[in-house]
Motif scaffolding. Structure first.
Motif, mmCIF file in Angstrom:
data_model
loop_
_atom_site.group_PDB
_atom_site.id
_atom_site.type_symbol
_atom_site.label_atom_id
_atom_site.label_comp_id
_atom_site.label_asym_id
_atom_site.label_seq_id
_atom_site.Cartn_x
_atom_site.Cartn_y
_atom_site.Cartn_z
ATOM 1 N N THR A 1 -33.626 -8.721 17.659
ATOM 2 C CA THR A 1 -34.274 -9.605 18.797
ATOM 3 C C THR A 1 -34.224 -10.805 18.386
ATOM 4 O O THR A 1 -33.884 -11.290 17.185
ATOM 5 N N GLY A 2 -34.739 -11.839 19.260
ATOM 6 C CA GLY A 2 -35.016 -13.320 18.990
ATOM 7 C C GLY A 2 -35.752 -13.806 17.631
ATOM 8 O O GLY A 2 -35.570 -14.621 17.347
ATOM 9 N N LEU A 3 -36.516 -12.678 17.411
ATOM 10 C CA LEU A 3 -37.196 -12.917 16.212
ATOM 11 C C LEU A 3 -36.507 -13.259 14.951
ATOM 12 O O LEU A 3 -36.965 -13.572 13.801
ATOM 13 N N LYS A 4 -35.301 -12.272 14.920
ATOM 14 C CA LYS A 4 -34.543 -12.670 13.741
ATOM 15 C C LYS A 4 -34.133 -14.214 13.402
ATOM 16 O O LYS A 4 -33.884 -14.356 12.290
ATOM 17 N N TYR A 5 -34.568 -15.104 14.244
ATOM 18 C CA TYR A 5 -34.263 -16.506 14.065
ATOM 19 C C TYR A 5 -35.427 -17.134 13.483
ATOM 20 O O TYR A 5 -35.308 -18.322 12.760
ATOM 21 N N ILE A 6 -36.716 -16.553 13.412
ATOM 22 C CA ILE A 6 -37.740 -17.124 12.788
ATOM 23 C C ILE A 6 -38.420 -16.141 11.927
ATOM 24 O O ILE A 6 -39.287 -16.676 11.094
ATOM 25 N N MET A 7 -38.128 -14.896 11.794
ATOM 26 C CA MET A 7 -38.520 -13.824 10.642
ATOM 27 C C MET A 7 -37.919 -13.509 9.688
ATOM 28 O O MET A 7 -36.500 -13.260 10.206
ATOM 29 N N ARG A 8 -38.260 -13.334 8.514
ATOM 30 C CA ARG A 8 -37.444 -12.874 7.491
ATOM 31 C C ARG A 8 -37.386 -11.383 7.896
ATOM 32 O O ARG A 8 -38.195 -10.641 8.254
ATOM 33 N N PRO A 9 -36.289 -10.456 7.294
ATOM 34 C CA PRO A 9 -36.255 -9.160 7.416
ATOM 35 C C PRO A 9 -37.202 -8.365 6.597
ATOM 36 O O PRO A 9 -37.802 -9.033 5.719
ATOM 37 N N THR A 10 -37.572 -7.377 7.066
ATOM 38 C CA THR A 10 -38.856 -6.683 6.474
ATOM 39 C C THR A 10 -38.420 -6.320 5.152
ATOM 40 O O THR A 10 -39.272 -5.887 4.213
ATOM 41 N N THR A 11 -37.351 -6.147 4.645
ATOM 42 C CA THR A 11 -36.870 -6.042 3.298
ATOM 43 C C THR A 11 -36.928 -7.170 2.204
ATOM 44 O O THR A 11 -36.484 -6.891 1.113
ATOM 45 N N ASP A 12 -37.033 -8.338 2.941
ATOM 46 C CA ASP A 12 -37.077 -9.402 2.130
ATOM 47 C C ASP A 12 -38.120 -9.545 0.908
ATOM 48 O O ASP A 12 -39.224 -9.067 1.274
ATOM 49 N N MET B 1 -42.232 -8.468 1.699
ATOM 50 C CA MET B 1 -42.991 -7.279 0.830
ATOM 51 C C MET B 1 -43.976 -7.972 -0.128
ATOM 52 O O MET B 1 -45.231 -7.349 -0.492
ATOM 53 N N ALA B 2 -43.859 -9.302 -0.557
ATOM 54 C CA ALA B 2 -44.987 -10.006 -1.303
ATOM 55 C C ALA B 2 -46.193 -10.505 -0.414
ATOM 56 O O ALA B 2 -47.099 -10.923 -1.020
ATOM 57 N N GLY B 3 -45.858 -10.509 0.886
ATOM 58 C CA GLY B 3 -46.814 -11.148 1.935
ATOM 59 C C GLY B 3 -48.349 -10.766 1.567
ATOM 60 O O GLY B 3 -49.192 -11.521 1.406
ATOM 61 N N PRO B 4 -48.749 -9.444 1.212
ATOM 62 C CA PRO B 4 -50.017 -9.119 0.938
ATOM 63 C C PRO B 4 -50.553 -10.004 -0.056
ATOM 64 O O PRO B 4 -51.765 -10.195 -0.330
ATOM 65 N N LEU B 5 -49.903 -10.101 -1.133
ATOM 66 C CA LEU B 5 -50.250 -10.721 -2.454
ATOM 67 C C LEU B 5 -50.893 -12.360 -2.120
ATOM 68 O O LEU B 5 -51.674 -12.818 -2.860
ATOM 69 N N MET C 1 -53.392 -3.236 9.152
ATOM 70 C CA MET C 1 -52.911 -3.449 10.459
ATOM 71 C C MET C 1 -51.224 -4.018 10.405
ATOM 72 O O MET C 1 -50.640 -3.580 11.220
ATOM 73 N N GLY C 2 -50.748 -4.519 9.227
ATOM 74 C CA GLY C 2 -49.334 -4.936 9.054
ATOM 75 C C GLY C 2 -48.747 -3.653 8.967
ATOM 76 O O GLY C 2 -47.510 -3.246 9.664
ATOM 77 N N ILE C 3 -49.323 -2.642 8.250
ATOM 78 C CA ILE C 3 -48.705 -1.244 7.897
ATOM 79 C C ILE C 3 -48.442 -0.560 9.334
ATOM 80 O O ILE C 3 -47.466 -0.086 9.834
ATOM 81 N N LEU C 4 -49.524 -0.237 10.158
ATOM 82 C CA LEU C 4 -49.647 0.325 11.296
ATOM 83 C C LEU C 4 -48.612 -0.381 12.392
ATOM 84 O O LEU C 4 -47.931 0.351 13.030
ATOM 85 N N ALA C 5 -48.633 -1.700 12.270
ATOM 86 C CA ALA C 5 -47.883 -2.608 13.426
ATOM 87 C C ALA C 5 -46.249 -2.361 12.897
ATOM 88 O O ALA C 5 -45.297 -2.145 13.799
ATOM 89 N N PHE C 6 -45.973 -2.175 11.689
ATOM 90 C CA PHE C 6 -44.906 -1.993 11.172
ATOM 91 C C PHE C 6 -44.131 -0.618 11.694
ATOM 92 O O PHE C 6 -42.758 -0.923 12.215
ATOM 93 N N ASP D 1 -42.057 -1.016 15.570
ATOM 94 C CA ASP D 1 -40.679 -0.971 14.678
ATOM 95 C C ASP D 1 -40.292 -2.171 14.220
ATOM 96 O O ASP D 1 -39.382 -2.835 14.743
ATOM 97 N N TYR D 2 -41.042 -3.092 13.611
ATOM 98 C CA TYR D 2 -40.768 -4.238 12.901
ATOM 99 C C TYR D 2 -39.459 -4.379 12.399
ATOM 100 O O TYR D 2 -38.711 -5.463 12.565
#
Length: 181
Positions: free
Chosen positions: A45-56, A60-64, A28-33, A37-38
């Protein structure tokens, strides 16, 4: 105290939940990405204040880290096993509990939760955009875990085990590739 041999074991429910959560989270993460357009959402957007960039690297380690979260869900599913696995549509009850407690009714002001909609400054649009992903992931988690635990078949164990291994491998490879730049 009587032991019901027809009841699934704690080990069975917890491990199958951890595996299924990790796989459905990744898919689901890959599809939503791509669909939502994550990279743009998280950077512009305002998510930049609470979410790390997708290149962080942590993103990338999230699934682990998801097997740990899956183990937590598995413990809860085991405690509620009679309600979830003891009836024909237990997966629907499982999904409803996940939606109510893990998505909409969180204790903290998470994005897409009721608390988040009230207490954060994110526009409602940013709260709503993530709901299809998490609703569908919770649905897949509930349905697959219910089916896998209720009617264990070797083929689903092989498929889910293989997908789980691939998710972990892809995450490690992504981290290695990202760190080599």
């Amino acid at each position: 105290m009587t032991i019901n041999l027809d009841q699934p074991t704690a080990r069975c429910i917890i491990i199958k939940t951890a595996i299924t959560h990790t796989v459905t989270y990744f898919v689901m993460g890959i599809l939503a990405f791509f669909v939502f357009d994550y990279p743009h959402l998280y950077a512009d957007t305002g998510l930049k204040y609470i979410m790390r960039p997708t290149t962080d690297p942590l993103v990338m380690a999230g699934p682990l880290f998801q097997p740990i979260r899956g183990l937590i869900f598995g413990v809860a599913f085991f405690m509620l096993r009679q309600s979830f696995f003891g009836q024909n549509r237990g997966w629907l009850l499982m999904w409803a509990v996940l939606v109510c407690l893990s998505i909409l009714g969180t204790f903290g002001p998470s994005a897409s939760s009721l608390e988040g909609m009230i207490y954060t400054t994110l526009p409602l649009r940013l709260h709503l955009i993530g709901l299809p992903e998490v609703f569908l992931q919770a649905f897949l988690l509930s349905f697959i875990v219910f089916y896998w635990v209720s009617s264990p078949k070797k083929w689903i164990s092989w498929v889910m085990g293989s997908l789980f291994s691939l998710v972990l491998l892809f995450s490690i490879l992504g981290l290695l590739h990202g760190s080599s730049r």
